[in-house]
Design a protein around this motif. Structure first.
Motif, PDB file in Angstrom:
ATOM      1  N   ARG A   1       3.505 113.447  31.148  1.00 32.63           N
ATOM      2  CA  ARG A   1       4.944 113.442  31.426  1.00 32.63           C
ATOM      3  C   ARG A   1       5.391 114.818  31.872  1.00 32.63           C
ATOM      4  NH1 ARG A   1       8.848 110.398  27.229  1.00 32.63           N
ATOM      5  NH2 ARG A   1       7.417 108.673  27.539  1.00 32.63           N
TER       6      ARG A   1
ATOM      7  N   HIS B   1      12.845 108.761  27.959  1.00 25.48           N
ATOM      8  CA  HIS B   1      14.090 109.467  27.616  1.00 25.48           C
ATOM      9  C   HIS B   1      14.266 110.762  28.413  1.00 25.48           C
ATOM     10  CE1 HIS B   1      11.269 111.818  25.143  1.00 25.48           C
ATOM     11  NE2 HIS B   1      12.164 112.786  25.241  1.00 25.48           N
TER      12      HIS B   1
ATOM     13  N   GLU C   1      10.111 104.998  14.180  1.00 26.22           N
ATOM     14  CA  GLU C   1      10.428 106.410  14.182  1.00 26.22           C
ATOM     15  C   GLU C   1      11.944 106.514  14.036  1.00 26.22           C
ATOM     16  OE1 GLU C   1       7.408 108.778  16.812  1.00 26.22           O
ATOM     17  OE2 GLU C   1       8.232 107.160  18.003  1.00 26.22           O
TER      18      GLU C   1
ATOM     19  N   SER D   1       6.837 119.270  21.048  1.00 23.16           N
ATOM     20  CA  SER D   1       7.039 117.951  21.633  1.00 23.16           C
ATOM     21  C   SER D   1       5.798 117.582  22.451  1.00 23.16           C
ATOM     22  CB  SER D   1       8.266 117.969  22.545  1.00 23.16           C
ATOM     23  OG  SER D   1       8.236 116.856  23.413  1.00 23.16           O
ATOM     24  N   GLY D   2       5.492 116.296  22.485  1.00 23.09           N
ATOM     25  CA  GLY D   2       4.394 115.835  23.333  1.00 23.09           C
ATOM     26  C   GLY D   2       4.912 115.207  24.618  1.00 23.09           C
ATOM     27  N   THR D   3       6.223 115.252  24.821  1.00 26.23           N
ATOM     28  CA  THR D   3       6.775 114.661  26.039  1.00 26.23           C
ATOM     29  C   THR D   3       7.647 115.631  26.828  1.00 26.23           C
ATOM     30  OG1 THR D   3       8.734 113.858  24.862  1.00 26.23           O
ATOM     31  CG2 THR D   3       6.887 112.333  25.023  1.00 26.23           C
TER      32      THR D   3
ATOM     33  N   ARG E   1      10.463 120.985  18.738  1.00 28.26           N
ATOM     34  CA  ARG E   1      11.590 120.348  18.058  1.00 28.26           C
ATOM     35  C   ARG E   1      11.703 120.909  16.644  1.00 28.26           C
ATOM     36  NH1 ARG E   1      12.675 116.557  21.765  1.00 28.26           N
ATOM     37  NH2 ARG E   1      10.983 115.309  22.633  1.00 28.26           N
TER      38      ARG E   1
ATOM     39  N   THR F   1       2.141 112.712  23.704  1.00 29.78           N
ATOM     40  CA  THR F   1       2.614 111.669  22.779  1.00 29.78           C
ATOM     41  C   THR F   1       2.621 110.302  23.462  1.00 29.78           C
ATOM     42  OG1 THR F   1       4.119 113.361  21.929  1.00 29.78           O
ATOM     43  CG2 THR F   1       4.468 111.130  21.155  1.00 29.78           C
TER      44      THR F   1
HETATM   45  C1  G16 Z   1       7.766 108.921  23.176  1.00 32.04           C
HETATM   46  C2  G16 Z   1       6.855 108.315  22.144  1.00 32.04           C
HETATM   47  C3  G16 Z   1       7.548 108.293  20.807  1.00 32.04           C
HETATM   48  C4  G16 Z   1       8.003 109.705  20.438  1.00 32.04           C
HETATM   49  C5  G16 Z   1       8.851 110.305  21.556  1.00 32.04           C
HETATM   50  C6  G16 Z   1       9.171 111.764  21.337  1.00 32.04           C
HETATM   51  O1  G16 Z   1       8.917 108.134  23.264  1.00 32.04           O
HETATM   52  O2  G16 Z   1       6.513 107.018  22.549  1.00 32.04           O
HETATM   53  O3  G16 Z   1       6.648 107.796  19.862  1.00 32.04           O
HETATM   54  O4  G16 Z   1       8.741 109.687  19.271  1.00 32.04           O
HETATM   55  O5  G16 Z   1       8.141 110.221  22.781  1.00 32.04           O
HETATM   56  O6  G16 Z   1       7.965 112.457  21.225  1.00 32.04           O
HETATM   57  P1  G16 Z   1       7.883 114.025  21.217  1.00 32.04           P
HETATM   58  O7  G16 Z   1       8.716 114.464  20.049  1.00 32.04           O
HETATM   59  O8  G16 Z   1       6.434 114.327  21.053  1.00 32.04           O
HETATM   60  O9  G16 Z   1       8.472 114.514  22.508  1.00 32.04           O
HETATM   61  P2  G16 Z   1       9.558 107.755  24.652  1.00 32.04           P
HETATM   62  O10 G16 Z   1      10.637 106.796  24.275  1.00 32.04           O
HETATM   63  O11 G16 Z   1      10.042 109.019  25.264  1.00 32.04           O
HETATM   64  O12 G16 Z   1       8.416 107.126  25.407  1.00 32.04           O
END
Ligand code: G16
Length: 547
Positions: free
Chosen positions: A42, A79, A388, A515-517, A522, A38
Motif C-alpha cells: 500500500r 482507508h 479490531e 502502521s502497516g498501511t 500510531r 498489514t
Molecule cells: C487494514 C487491515 C486492518 C488494520 C488496518 C490498519 O485495514 O486490514 O486489519 O487494522 O489496516 O492497520 P495499520 O495500523 O497497520 O495501518 P484496511 O481497512 O485499511 O484494509
C-alpha cells in the motif's frame, strides 16, 4: 522430446515472457524496500505499477501450487487517501494470503531488474516444486480509485505473462471479492458457499437477513456514511434486493464520481480517529448512524443524544454485542459444548475486554493488528468473534459447529428457534473476512432482537476515554514490538519512557507501533478521563519527535 526437455522448454518460454512483460512495468526509483504489510502492498499509486504486475505473477504461482484453485487479487487502499492504492492476495477459502508467501511477494516486488525478477520467479517455482505448465486461475476486483484501471492493466499483464486464466470482477468491495473467491472454490463441493458473483452475494445476505428478522418490526431509519467509496453503490444494490419494506437506509457520502472525495472527512477511519460525525451527517438524537471505510470492509456505528453529544460504537462494541447475542442463543438452545471466544488487538478498549471476560464470561485472545492475525486466532474457537477496534471484523462458525447445529435435536420450540437463528447468523455474517455491509445487517438484527436503540447498546459497558494519534516519523521500520504489539523493543529505552508517563494516569495505558498501511506510527492512549487520555497521547507522541 523427453518429458524433461519439454519441461525445460516450458520454463524457458515462461521466463522469457516474464522478462518481456516486466520490461513494460519497470521497478520505479524507490529508495526503500516494498513490503507486504498489514494488508498487502500500500502506497502512493504511481509507485505501484511494477508491484501489481508482480503480484499477478505470484498469484499465478500460488494457484498452481494449490492445484489450480482460484486465488483472488484485490486492488484497493481501503482507508488511505485517494492518491494511494494497494494490492493484496486472497487465498482459496477467502482468507488473507498465507503468511509464508508474504516473503515471496516482498522478494518479487523488490527484484531490481527484469532478469532478477525472472530468477525469483524460477526460484519460487523450484523451491515449492510448482509445475509451470499446471493450470492457474485468478479472480480480481478493484475499488473506485482513479488509479484502479491502470493497475488492473498491470495485473492482467502479470497474469498473462505467467499464463493464468483470469476473471475480472471489476468494481467490488473487498469482502465481495473474498466471498466470490470462496464461492468459486467451493462451487463443486458438497457445501458451496454461495453463487460466485455479486448477485449471489446480495441474495445470500438478503435471504439470511429476512430469516433473522422474521417477526421483528422494521428498524428505524439508519444513516450510513459510505466514505465516498465503493460501499455506497454496493449497499444501494443490496437494499434493492432486500426491498424497501425491510430496511430504511439513508446513504450519505456516496459520491464515487469525484474520486478526490474518497475518505475525505468521512468514513470509518475518520469517525473512529476523530471521534466525531462525518461530513454531511445531520445529527438526529438517538438515531443509528454508521460509517464504512473506502472498500467497505470496516464499519463503526455512532449516535448523538438530545444534547447532540457524540457516542462512538466501534469494533469493540460490535464484538461485545455479537458475543452477547450468540451466548444468549447458545444458552436458549441448550447446546453446552460450543466454545465462543473473542479475538481483539491491543487497540481494544480496556473496558470492553473486562466486560467480555468478566460479565459475558467469554475468553478473549489478543493478537497483533491485522485481520490476517485475528482471523486465524478466531478459527481456534467453535464460534470465534473477532473485531479490531477500528471496526474490522466478523464472526466465524467452524465447520464442526455448523454440523453440530444442523444435527442438533431440539427438545422444545425455543431450542429449535435458537438453533435456527444461529444457522441464519452464520449465513448473514461473511465467513471469509470482515465485511461492513454484512456487519451492518448483523448489528441491525441483534438490536431488533434485543429491542435496543443505540444508547441501550452503548450502556452495556462504558468505554475508557481513548485517543489514537498518527505520527509521521523518519523511519517507521525502526519501531519494533513484542507481546502482540503492546510493548516496544526498539528504539531502545522508549518503552521505559512510555511506562513512566503511563504510571501518572489512572487507568492509563499506551502503546506505540508502526502502521502497516501508512508511512507513520500510531500512538494509542487510554485513561480515566477524556482530558487525561488526550494528554497521555500527546505526551507519548512528543517522545517520538526526531525519531
Ligand atoms: C487494514 C487491515 C486492518 C488494520 C488496518 C490498519 O485495514 O486490514 O486489519 O487494522 O489496516 O492497520 P495499520 O495500523 O497497520 O495501518 P484496511 O481497512 O485499511 O484494509
Amino acid at each position: 522430446m523427453s518429458d524433461q526437455d519439454l519441461q525445460d522448454q516450458i520454463i524457458l518460454q515462461q521466463l522469457s515472457q516474464v522478462e518481456k512483460f516486466s520490461s513494460v512495468h519497470p521497478r520505479p526509483d524507490f529508495d526503500a524496500d516494498f513490503t507486504y504489510g498489514t494488508a498487502g502492498f500500500r502506497m502512493r499509486a504511481e509507485l505501484l505499477d511494477s508491484v501489481v504486475f508482480r503480484v499477478g505473477l505470484l498469484a499465478t504461482l500460488r494457484s498452481r501450487k494449490l492445484d489450480g484453485e482460484t486465488i483472488g487479487v484485490m486492488i484497493t487502499a481501503s482507508h488511505n487517501p485517494p492518491e494511494d492504492n494497494g494490492v493484496k492476495m486472497v487465498d482459496p477459502q477467502g482468507e488473507m494470503l498465507e503468511a509464508s508467501w508474504e516473503v515471496y511477494a516482498t522478494r518479487f516486488a523488490n527484484a531490481r531488474s527484469d532478469e532478477d525478477l525472472a530468477r525469483e520467479y524460477f526460484n519460487v517455482a523450484e523451491t515449492l516444486k510448482i509445475k509451470l505448465d499446471a493450470p492457474a486461475k485468478v479472480a480480481f476486483g478493484r475499488d473506485t480509485r482513479a488509479s484502479g484501471p491502470a493497475l488492473v492493466s498491470a495485473l492482467k499483464d502479470g497474469l498473462t505473462a505467467a499464463g493464468a486464466e483470469f476473471s475480472d470482477f471489476h468494481v467490488l468491495t473487498t469482502p465481495q471479492l473474498h466471498y466470490i473467491v470462496k464461492s468459486i472454490n467451493t462451487a463443486r463441493s458438497s457445501n458451496p458457499y454461495g453463487e460466485p458473483n455479486e448477485a449471489g452475494y446480495y441474495r445470500k445476505l438478503s435471504s439470511a437477513f429476512n430469516a433473522v428478522m422474521q417477526g421483528k418490526p422494521k428498524p428505524k431509519l439508519i444513516t450510513v456514511d459510505a466514505a465516498n467509496g465503493v460501499g455506497g453503490p454496493k449497499l444501494a444494490e443490496l437494499l434493492e434486493v432486500l426491498g424497501g419494506d425491510v430496511l430504511d437506509v439513508n446513504i450519505i457520502n456516496d459520491d464515487v464520481a469525484v474520486t478526490d472525495k474518497l475518505n475525505y472527512q468521512c468514513g470509518a477511519d475518520f469517525v473512529k480517529t476523530q471521534q466525531k460525525l462525518p461530513l454531511g451527517a445531520d445529527p438526529e438524537p438517538s438515531q443509528l448512524y454508521a460509517s464504512l471505510d473506502g472498500d467497505a470492509d470496516r464499519i463503526v456505528f455512532y449516535y448523538v443524544d438530545e444534547a447532540k453529544k457524540f457516542y462512538l460504537l466501534d469494533g469493540d462494541k460490535i464484538a461485545s454485542l455479537a458475543a452477547m447475542f450468540i451466548q444468549e442463543l447458545l444458552g436458549q438452545s441448550g447446546i453446552e459444548d460450543l466454545q465462543v471466544g473473542v479475538v481483539q488487538t491491543a487497540y481494544a478498549n480496556g473496558s470492553s475486554t473486562t466486560f467480555i471476560q468478566d460479565v459475558l464470561k467469554v475468553p478473549v485472545t489478543c493478537t497483533s493488528t491485522g485481520v490476517k492475525h485475528l482471523h486465524h486466532a478466531a478459527q481456534l474457537y467453535d464460534i470465534g468473534v473477532y473485531f479490531e477496534a477500528n471496526g474490522h471484523g466478523t464472526v466465524l462458525f467452524s465447520p464442526s459447529t455448523i454440523k453440530a447445529l444442523e444435527t442438533f435435536e431440539a427438545s422444545s420450540p425455543g431450542q429449535q428457534s435458537a438453533v435456527e437463528m444461529l444457522l441464519s447468523l452464520a449465513d448473514l455474517i461473511n465467513q471469509t473476512v470482515g465485511d461492513a455491509i454484512s456487519d451492518l445487517l448483523l448489528v441491525v438484527a441483534v438490536l431488533a432482537h434485543k429491542s435496543w436503540g443505540p444508547s441501550e447498546w452503548n450502556l452495556a459497558y462504558t468505554d475508557l476515554p481513548n485517543r489514537l494519534v498518527r505520527v509521521v516519523v523518519n523511519n517507521r521500520f525502526a519501531f519494533k514490538t513484542e507481546d502482540a504489539e503492546r510493548r516496544l523493543v526498539e528504539p531502545q529505552g522508549l518503552q521505559a519512557q512510555i511506562n513512566d508517563l503511563v504510571k501518572k494516569y489512572k487507568f492509563g495505558r499506551s502503546f506505540v507501533r508502526a502502521s502497516g498501511t501508512e508511512d507513520a506510527v500510531r500512538v494509542y492512549a487510554e485513561a480515566a478521563t477524556r482530558l487525561e487520555a488526550d494528554e497521555l497521547a500527546l505526551k507519548v507522541s512528543e517522545l517520538l519527535k526526531g525519531l
